[in-house]
Motif scaffolding. Structure first.
Motif, PDB file in Angstrom:
ATOM      1  N   SER A 178      -2.591 -10.982   7.894  1.00  6.63           N
ATOM      2  CA  SER A 178      -2.297 -10.242   9.276  1.00  6.63           C
ATOM      3  C   SER A 178      -3.465 -10.724  10.178  1.00  6.63           C
ATOM      4  O   SER A 178      -3.212 -11.140  11.264  1.00  6.63           O
ATOM      5  CB  SER A 178      -1.893  -8.945   9.335  1.00  6.63           C
ATOM      6  N   LYS A 179      -4.585 -10.282   9.786  1.00 12.41           N
ATOM      7  CA  LYS A 179      -5.805 -10.163  10.746  1.00 12.41           C
ATOM      8  C   LYS A 179      -6.598 -11.249  10.164  1.00 12.41           C
ATOM      9  O   LYS A 179      -7.367 -11.962  11.111  1.00 12.41           O
ATOM     10  CB  LYS A 179      -6.655  -8.760  10.420  1.00 12.41           C
TER      11      LYS A 179
ATOM     12  N   TYR B 126      -9.491  -6.683   6.106  1.00 10.17           N
ATOM     13  CA  TYR B 126     -10.236  -7.254   6.798  1.00 10.17           C
ATOM     14  C   TYR B 126     -11.485  -8.091   6.212  1.00 10.17           C
ATOM     15  O   TYR B 126     -12.390  -8.256   7.158  1.00 10.17           O
ATOM     16  CB  TYR B 126     -10.883  -6.111   8.010  1.00 10.17           C
TER      17      TYR B 126
ATOM     18  N   ASP C  71      -8.380  -1.636  -0.259  1.00  5.15           N
ATOM     19  CA  ASP C  71      -7.746  -2.296   0.958  1.00  5.15           C
ATOM     20  C   ASP C  71      -8.716  -2.953   1.532  1.00  5.15           C
ATOM     21  O   ASP C  71      -9.519  -2.479   2.170  1.00  5.15           O
ATOM     22  CB  ASP C  71      -7.213  -1.180   1.612  1.00  5.15           C
TER      23      ASP C  71
ATOM     24  N   CYS D 189     -11.289   1.407   1.584  1.00  2.00           N
ATOM     25  CA  CYS D 189     -11.031   0.521   2.579  1.00  2.00           C
ATOM     26  C   CYS D 189     -12.290   0.034   3.302  1.00  2.00           C
ATOM     27  O   CYS D 189     -12.898   0.599   3.950  1.00  2.00           O
ATOM     28  CB  CYS D 189     -10.215   0.932   3.913  1.00  2.00           C
TER      29      CYS D 189
ATOM     30  N   TYR E 141      -2.276   5.606   3.865  1.00  2.00           N
ATOM     31  CA  TYR E 141      -2.501   6.016   2.784  1.00  2.00           C
ATOM     32  C   TYR E 141      -2.164   7.823   2.809  1.00  2.00           C
ATOM     33  O   TYR E 141      -1.473   8.186   1.626  1.00  2.00           O
ATOM     34  CB  TYR E 141      -3.912   6.012   2.588  1.00  2.00           C
TER      35      TYR E 141
ATOM     36  N   LEU F 274       0.820  -0.963  -0.014  1.00  2.00           N
ATOM     37  CA  LEU F 274      -0.009   0.095   0.078  1.00  2.00           C
ATOM     38  C   LEU F 274       0.981   1.066   0.066  1.00  2.00           C
ATOM     39  O   LEU F 274       0.707   2.200  -0.718  1.00  2.00           O
ATOM     40  CB  LEU F 274      -0.813  -0.114   1.277  1.00  2.00           C
TER      41      LEU F 274
ATOM     42  N   ARG G 264       4.137 -11.762   8.883  1.00  2.00           N
ATOM     43  CA  ARG G 264       4.211 -10.867   7.569  1.00  2.00           C
ATOM     44  C   ARG G 264       4.050 -11.639   6.157  1.00  2.00           C
ATOM     45  O   ARG G 264       5.032 -12.250   5.460  1.00  2.00           O
ATOM     46  CB  ARG G 264       5.473 -10.103   7.484  1.00  2.00           C
TER      47      ARG G 264
ATOM     48  N   ASN H 257     -11.069   0.205   8.697  1.00  2.00           N
ATOM     49  CA  ASN H 257     -10.416   0.685  10.002  1.00  2.00           C
ATOM     50  C   ASN H 257     -10.058   2.065   9.886  1.00  2.00           C
ATOM     51  O   ASN H 257      -9.584   2.647   8.737  1.00  2.00           O
ATOM     52  CB  ASN H 257      -9.052   0.054   9.819  1.00  2.00           C
TER      53      ASN H 257
HETATM   54  N1  PLP Z   1      -4.827  -2.012   6.036  1.00  2.00           N
HETATM   55  C1  PLP Z   1      -5.564  -1.708   7.049  1.00  2.00           C
HETATM   56  C2  PLP Z   1      -6.665  -1.067   6.812  1.00  2.00           C
HETATM   57  C3  PLP Z   1      -4.983  -1.985   8.340  1.00  2.00           C
HETATM   58  O1  PLP Z   1      -5.604  -1.788   9.387  1.00  2.00           O
HETATM   59  C4  PLP Z   1      -3.598  -2.727   8.454  1.00  2.00           C
HETATM   60  C5  PLP Z   1      -2.817  -3.070   9.478  1.00  2.00           C
HETATM   61  O2  PLP Z   1      -3.444  -2.629  10.893  1.00  2.00           O
HETATM   62  C6  PLP Z   1      -2.839  -2.962   7.349  1.00  2.00           C
HETATM   63  C7  PLP Z   1      -3.563  -2.407   5.995  1.00  2.00           C
HETATM   64  C8  PLP Z   1      -1.555  -3.422   7.102  1.00  2.00           C
HETATM   65  O3  PLP Z   1      -1.437  -4.960   7.406  1.00  2.00           O
HETATM   66  P1  PLP Z   1      -0.359  -5.706   7.362  1.00  2.00           P
HETATM   67  O4  PLP Z   1       0.890  -4.811   6.924  1.00  2.00           O
HETATM   68  O5  PLP Z   1      -0.124  -6.384   8.667  1.00  2.00           O
HETATM   69  O6  PLP Z   1      -0.588  -6.520   6.260  1.00  2.00           O
END
Ligand code: PLP
Length: 439
Positions: free
Chosen positions: A278-279, A248, A245, A213, A176, A153, A287, A217
């Protein structure tokens, strides 16, 4: 002073020759001032970095929490703040990692550099489970495995010119904004009104790059099919690119909500999708993630000629990235095994159960709370006109609970507060009990 410049040029037949260009400058006894970078001819920085807002959100939270713990030793502080996962990796993932480690210990199965854009075994699992299963077809070379969504990103802007205008929601995941400030782009902020479910509103002006997104988040909201369709049409009309993005997406419970922007007709021509393990599978410390860049997706050079973003991103990744570790890609592949899916779903269900407990607890305590149904974040309105930092202090001092002040995600986050469902169930129950007594 550099006064001789050689350039290698290629003829149509493929033969290379050198062009020697000689520049003649008038040299004063003090050197050529125009040739210097600054008054003292020293290394200069990217001035855009000076425009970044101080990123003090999580450090300020940590400072306040540490100060509280020092003054109140033994206090049982519960964190519903930073949004990191709390549950361990699933058994299937751990098994796959062990097997891959053993392979690395054997000369016959040892692997060195991974392919920069990912191993086919992981791409195939992604294609089959995340896309074909939803009727969306991509080929292996449209998937780019990375070390998590944040870096891709953050770097994706490298392939766009600095003159592009970027549209970003307020409030927002700060990556961003900061990466575009670093690159010197103009940013338009999209309002996300509460009465519209915090959905970013389409601007009147033209934006070249749009960050969306969903699930979101920090607001915990999601974009429905109609809203995503409107954005795809906007991008088609304005020849823009959407950076979608969906880190989630695994938390979506409503079957009507799209998991991928490619569920919308025409999105392959205008959108890039970012996903993360990740989530979804607890990989924040491991990673791994991936980016989808469809071959249909084009941008334009100054002459108006179209250029494939897939080709540019491949060039970018093969230059700046040396691949995600084999062991990690095998771990990610295991998320898609039958057992892996079952175990991953069970962990997500636990987190979403926490979200339910938080929402119910907040509502019965008289708070107005949003999100928490298709996302692991709850976005609550601070009571009695308190600022989000005032509410942070109140929650910490009176309930020993740590959350995240909404203003840390942008000016429109003022008056809001984010709680995360990434926590142990017993801590969530305890936290809600304390909040119930607060109001
Ligand atoms: N995008 C959003 C909206 C996030 O909240 C996060 C992490 O908190 C990420 C991307 C990045 O996640 P990662 O780099 O752990 O894959």
């Amino acid at each position: 002073m550099n006064f001789i410049n050689t350039k290698v040029q290629r003829t149509q037949s493929g033969v290379y020759f050198c062009v020697l260009r000689v520049f003649v400058f008038t040299v004063s006894p003090f050197g050529n001032i125009a040739d210097k970078k600054n008054l003292y001819n020293m290394i200069t920085v990217n001035e855009n970095f000076k425009l970044l807002n101080e990123s003090y959100l999580f450090s300020e939270i940590a400072r306040k929490v540490n100060a509280y713990k020092t003054q109140n030793p033994g206090a049982d502080v519960i964190s519903l703040g930073i949004g990191d996962v709390t549950e361990p990796l699933s058994e299937s993932v751990i098994q796959a990692m062990h097997t891959a480690v053993d392979e690395m210990a054997d000369r016959n199965t040892f692997r060195g550099y991974a392919p920069e854009c990912g191993y086919d075994f992981l791409k195939n699992a992604i294609l089959e489970n995340d896309y074909s299963a939803r009727g969306i077809n991509f080929s292996q070379d449209e998937i780019f495995i990375n070390d998590g969504a944040k870096s891709s990103l953050g770097h994706f802007g490298d392939i766009f010119s600095a003159e592009n205008i970027v549209a970003i929601s307020d409030p927002v995941y700060p990556v961003y904004v900061d990466t575009n400030v670093m690159e010197g782009r103009k940013i338009i902020y999209l309002t996300c009104p509460p009465e519209k479910g915090f959905a970013p509103q389409i601007p009147d002006e033209k934006a070249d790059v749009i960050y969306l997104c969903s699930p979101n988040n920090p607001t915990g909201s999601v974009l429905n099919r109609e809203q995503l369709t409107a954005w795809v049409k906007y991008a088609q009309k304005n020849r823009s690119v959407i950076l979608f993005d969906s880190a989630y997406e695994a938390y979506i419970s409503d079957p009507a909500i799209p998991h991928s922007i490619y569920e919308i007709d025409g999105a392959k021509e205008v959108a890039v999708e970012f996903r993360s393990f990740s989530k979804t599978a607890g990989f924040t410390g491991v990673r791994c993630g991936y980016t989808v860049v469809p071959k249909e997706l084009q941008a334009y050079d100054k002459t108006g000629s179209s250029i494939s973003l897939n080709a540019l991103w491949r060039r970018h990744q093969s230059t700046k990235f040396n691949g995600t570790a084999y062991i990690i890609q095998r771990a990610a592949e295991a998320v898609y095994s039958t057992e892996g899916k079952r175990q991953t779903q069970a962990t997500i269900a636990n987190y979403m159960n926490n979200a339910k407990t938080i929402l119910a607890g907040l509502k019965s305590a008289g708070f107005k709370a949003h999100g928490g149904v298709n996302a692991p974040y709850i976005w609550l309105e601070t009571p009695d006109g308190m600022t989000s930092w005032e509410f942070f202090d109140k929650l910490l001092n009176e309930c020993q609970i740590v959350g995240t002040p909404g203003v840390g995600f942008g000016p429109s986050g003022e008056g809001y507060f984010r709680l995360t469902a990434f926590a142990k169930a017993e801590n969530v129950a305890k936290a809600m009990d304390r909040i119930g007594k607060l109001m």
